[in-house]
Design a protein around this motif. Structure first.
Motif, PDB file in Angstrom:
ATOM      1  N   GLN A   1       0.824  -1.211   0.000  1.00  0.00           N
ATOM      2  CA  GLN A   1       0.000   0.000   0.000  1.00  0.00           C
ATOM      3  C   GLN A   1       0.866   1.273   0.000  1.00  0.00           C
ATOM      4  OE1 GLN A   1      -2.766  -1.364   3.277  1.00  0.00           O
ATOM      5  NE2 GLN A   1      -4.205  -0.562   1.778  1.00  0.00           N
ATOM      6  N   GLY A   2       1.922   1.257  -0.799  1.00  0.00           N
ATOM      7  CA  GLY A   2       2.794   2.422  -0.934  1.00  0.00           C
ATOM      8  C   GLY A   2       3.814   2.572   0.180  1.00  0.00           C
ATOM      9  N   LEU A   3       3.825   1.673   1.146  1.00  0.00           N
ATOM     10  CA  LEU A   3       4.767   1.733   2.264  1.00  0.00           C
ATOM     11  C   LEU A   3       5.950   0.823   1.977  1.00  0.00           C
ATOM     12  CD1 LEU A   3       2.063   1.491   5.044  1.00  0.00           C
ATOM     13  CD2 LEU A   3       3.284   3.555   4.359  1.00  0.00           C
ATOM     14  N   THR A   4       7.150   1.258   2.380  1.00  0.00           N
ATOM     15  CA  THR A   4       8.358   0.478   2.094  1.00  0.00           C
ATOM     16  C   THR A   4       8.967  -0.088   3.367  1.00  0.00           C
ATOM     17  OG1 THR A   4       9.701   2.480   2.141  1.00  0.00           O
ATOM     18  CG2 THR A   4       8.922   1.743  -0.011  1.00  0.00           C
TER      19      THR A   4
ATOM     20  N   ASP B   1       3.247   7.478  10.717  1.00  0.00           N
ATOM     21  CA  ASP B   1       2.529   8.648  10.213  1.00  0.00           C
ATOM     22  C   ASP B   1       1.908   8.358   8.846  1.00  0.00           C
ATOM     23  OD1 ASP B   1       1.721  11.438  10.331  1.00  0.00           O
ATOM     24  OD2 ASP B   1       3.236  11.778   8.764  1.00  0.00           O
ATOM     25  N   LYS B   2       2.683   7.752   7.948  1.00  0.00           N
ATOM     26  CA  LYS B   2       2.156   7.404   6.617  1.00  0.00           C
ATOM     27  C   LYS B   2       1.061   6.341   6.719  1.00  0.00           C
ATOM     28  CE  LYS B   2       6.350   8.317   3.970  1.00  0.00           C
ATOM     29  NZ  LYS B   2       7.453   7.703   3.219  1.00  0.00           N
ATOM     30  N   ALA B   3       1.300   5.338   7.553  1.00  0.00           N
ATOM     31  CA  ALA B   3       0.345   4.233   7.666  1.00  0.00           C
ATOM     32  C   ALA B   3      -0.983   4.688   8.254  1.00  0.00           C
ATOM     33  CB  ALA B   3       0.943   3.111   8.513  1.00  0.00           C
ATOM     34  N   ARG B   4      -0.939   5.641   9.155  1.00  0.00           N
ATOM     35  CA  ARG B   4      -2.179   6.136   9.767  1.00  0.00           C
ATOM     36  C   ARG B   4      -3.050   6.882   8.762  1.00  0.00           C
ATOM     37  NH1 ARG B   4       1.416   7.522  14.551  1.00  0.00           N
ATOM     38  NH2 ARG B   4       0.988   5.836  15.997  1.00  0.00           N
ATOM     39  N   ARG B   5      -2.428   7.411   7.713  1.00  0.00           N
ATOM     40  CA  ARG B   5      -3.174   8.175   6.717  1.00  0.00           C
ATOM     41  C   ARG B   5      -3.636   7.315   5.544  1.00  0.00           C
ATOM     42  NH1 ARG B   5       0.630  11.912   4.743  1.00  0.00           N
ATOM     43  NH2 ARG B   5       2.236  11.212   6.143  1.00  0.00           N
ATOM     44  N   ALA B   6      -3.255   6.057   5.521  1.00  0.00           N
ATOM     45  CA  ALA B   6      -3.596   5.174   4.404  1.00  0.00           C
ATOM     46  C   ALA B   6      -4.570   4.092   4.881  1.00  0.00           C
ATOM     47  CB  ALA B   6      -2.323   4.513   3.870  1.00  0.00           C
ATOM     48  N   PRO B   7      -5.326   3.509   3.955  1.00  0.00           N
ATOM     49  CA  PRO B   7      -6.149   2.354   4.337  1.00  0.00           C
ATOM     50  C   PRO B   7      -5.206   1.235   4.801  1.00  0.00           C
ATOM     51  CG  PRO B   7      -6.591   3.051   2.078  1.00  0.00           C
ATOM     52  CD  PRO B   7      -5.443   3.856   2.569  1.00  0.00           C
ATOM     53  N   ARG B   8      -5.586   0.537   5.837  1.00  0.00           N
ATOM     54  CA  ARG B   8      -4.689  -0.454   6.412  1.00  0.00           C
ATOM     55  C   ARG B   8      -5.139  -1.877   6.159  1.00  0.00           C
ATOM     56  NH1 ARG B   8      -4.651   1.637  12.173  1.00  0.00           N
ATOM     57  NH2 ARG B   8      -4.994   3.714  11.454  1.00  0.00           N
ATOM     58  N   THR B   9      -4.158  -2.723   5.925  1.00  0.00           N
ATOM     59  CA  THR B   9      -4.392  -4.158   5.892  1.00  0.00           C
ATOM     60  C   THR B   9      -4.080  -4.693   7.285  1.00  0.00           C
ATOM     61  OG1 THR B   9      -2.110  -4.658   5.284  1.00  0.00           O
ATOM     62  CG2 THR B   9      -3.666  -4.290   3.466  1.00  0.00           C
ATOM     63  N   LEU B  10      -4.469  -5.905   7.543  1.00  0.00           N
ATOM     64  CA  LEU B  10      -4.139  -6.546   8.818  1.00  0.00           C
ATOM     65  C   LEU B  10      -2.622  -6.607   8.999  1.00  0.00           C
ATOM     66  CD1 LEU B  10      -4.953  -8.054  11.362  1.00  0.00           C
ATOM     67  CD2 LEU B  10      -5.197 -10.127   9.977  1.00  0.00           C
ATOM     68  N   GLN B  11      -1.924  -6.881   7.928  1.00  0.00           N
ATOM     69  CA  GLN B  11      -0.466  -6.962   7.955  1.00  0.00           C
ATOM     70  C   GLN B  11       0.150  -5.634   8.415  1.00  0.00           C
ATOM     71  OE1 GLN B  11       0.742  -8.091   4.070  1.00  0.00           O
ATOM     72  NE2 GLN B  11       2.693  -8.910   4.705  1.00  0.00           N
TER      73      GLN B  11
ATOM     74  N   THR C   1      -1.345  -3.249  10.108  1.00  0.00           N
ATOM     75  CA  THR C   1      -1.758  -3.012  11.490  1.00  0.00           C
ATOM     76  C   THR C   1      -0.842  -3.747  12.463  1.00  0.00           C
ATOM     77  OG1 THR C   1      -4.047  -2.688  10.815  1.00  0.00           O
ATOM     78  CG2 THR C   1      -3.672  -3.252  13.125  1.00  0.00           C
ATOM     79  N   VAL C   2      -0.499  -4.999  12.148  1.00  0.00           N
ATOM     80  CA  VAL C   2       0.404  -5.765  13.013  1.00  0.00           C
ATOM     81  C   VAL C   2       1.783  -5.109  13.057  1.00  0.00           C
ATOM     82  CG1 VAL C   2       1.577  -7.985  13.318  1.00  0.00           C
ATOM     83  CG2 VAL C   2      -0.844  -7.933  12.714  1.00  0.00           C
ATOM     84  N   ILE C   3       2.285  -4.662  11.923  1.00  0.00           N
ATOM     85  CA  ILE C   3       3.593  -3.993  11.894  1.00  0.00           C
ATOM     86  C   ILE C   3       3.542  -2.711  12.722  1.00  0.00           C
ATOM     87  CG2 ILE C   3       5.247  -2.777  10.404  1.00  0.00           C
ATOM     88  CD1 ILE C   3       4.605  -4.981   8.275  1.00  0.00           C
ATOM     89  N   MET C   4       2.463  -1.961  12.613  1.00  0.00           N
ATOM     90  CA  MET C   4       2.328  -0.736  13.410  1.00  0.00           C
ATOM     91  C   MET C   4       2.361  -1.059  14.901  1.00  0.00           C
ATOM     92  SD  MET C   4      -0.573   1.262  11.175  1.00  0.00           S
ATOM     93  CE  MET C   4      -0.683   2.690  12.250  1.00  0.00           C
ATOM     94  N   ARG C   5       1.643  -2.092  15.313  1.00  0.00           N
ATOM     95  CA  ARG C   5       1.646  -2.468  16.732  1.00  0.00           C
ATOM     96  C   ARG C   5       3.017  -2.961  17.168  1.00  0.00           C
ATOM     97  NH1 ARG C   5      -4.384  -5.132  17.356  1.00  0.00           N
ATOM     98  NH2 ARG C   5      -5.418  -3.116  17.346  1.00  0.00           N
ATOM     99  N   LEU C   6       3.707  -3.665  16.290  1.00  0.00           N
ATOM    100  CA  LEU C   6       5.060  -4.138  16.589  1.00  0.00           C
ATOM    101  C   LEU C   6       6.012  -2.959  16.797  1.00  0.00           C
ATOM    102  CD1 LEU C   6       6.941  -6.573  16.860  1.00  0.00           C
ATOM    103  CD2 LEU C   6       7.248  -6.520  14.395  1.00  0.00           C
ATOM    104  N   LEU C   7       5.901  -1.945  15.965  1.00  0.00           N
ATOM    105  CA  LEU C   7       6.751  -0.760  16.105  1.00  0.00           C
ATOM    106  C   LEU C   7       6.464  -0.009  17.402  1.00  0.00           C
ATOM    107  CD1 LEU C   7       6.603   0.626  12.469  1.00  0.00           C
ATOM    108  CD2 LEU C   7       8.588  -0.406  13.592  1.00  0.00           C
ATOM    109  N   VAL C   8       5.188   0.188  17.697  1.00  0.00           N
ATOM    110  CA  VAL C   8       4.814   0.916  18.914  1.00  0.00           C
ATOM    111  C   VAL C   8       5.307   0.155  20.142  1.00  0.00           C
ATOM    112  CG1 VAL C   8       2.869   1.671  20.346  1.00  0.00           C
ATOM    113  CG2 VAL C   8       2.883   2.147  17.890  1.00  0.00           C
ATOM    114  N   PHE C   9       5.124  -1.162  20.151  1.00  0.00           N
ATOM    115  CA  PHE C   9       5.586  -1.955  21.289  1.00  0.00           C
ATOM    116  C   PHE C   9       7.109  -2.016  21.329  1.00  0.00           C
ATOM    117  CE2 PHE C   9       7.222  -5.866  23.073  1.00  0.00           C
ATOM    118  CZ  PHE C   9       6.749  -5.760  24.369  1.00  0.00           C
ATOM    119  N   GLY C  10       7.721  -2.358  20.203  1.00  0.00           N
ATOM    120  CA  GLY C  10       9.170  -2.563  20.157  1.00  0.00           C
ATOM    121  C   GLY C  10       9.975  -1.340  20.540  1.00  0.00           C
TER     122      GLY C  10
END
Length: 128
Positions: free
Chosen positions: A15-18, A79-89, A91-100
């Motif tokens: 979804q445009g994220l690298t 920041d980019k992911a919050r502005r884009a439609p999210r897949t489950l994948q 969302t999991v990466i976002m939670r991993l980053l916030v936790f990690g």
């Protein structure tokens, strides 16, 4: 080229994220967990989720301090992911980053583990 070993399709943009900015300066096991989640849909499926969970355990055991560049890249991704439609994948990466990186000051391990379980179950039944 259809089979490029340098830029394999399972690490392509989602979804445009690298992926690369997230793992360039990440602590080793956190970066590995991110990579497994990133590629799970196109390569290893549920097995990649189990590998990511193990890498997360090793990251927690080591408890490394994240380099500034890694936190900066994580915040830019979030920041980019919050502005884009999210897949489950994603969302999991976002939670991993916030936790990690403990970006919000709260303990989010239960939510992260629940997200990993949900993604693994979806991959197993072919729903994702």
């Amino acid at each position: 080229m259809t089979n490029d070993p340098i830029n394999p399709k399972h690490y392509a943009k989602i979804q445009g994220l690298t992926l690369e900015p997230l793992i360039m300066e990440a602590p080793y096991f956190l970066g590995a967990a991110i990579k497994y989640i990133w590629r799970c849909k196109k390569k290893g499926g549920a097995e990649d989720i189990r590998k990511a969970r193990r890498c997360l355990e090793l990251h927690i055991e080591g408890n490394p301090a994240p380099p500034y560049g890694a936190v900066k890249a994580a915040n830019a991704f979030l920041d980019k992911a919050r502005r884009a439609p999210r897949t489950l994948q994603i969302t999991v990466i976002m939670r991993l980053l916030v936790f990690g990186y403990q970006l919000d000051g709260t303990h989010r391990l239960p939510a992260l583990l629940e997200s990993l379980d949900t993604l693994e179950k979806a991959l197993k039944r072919g729903a994702y």
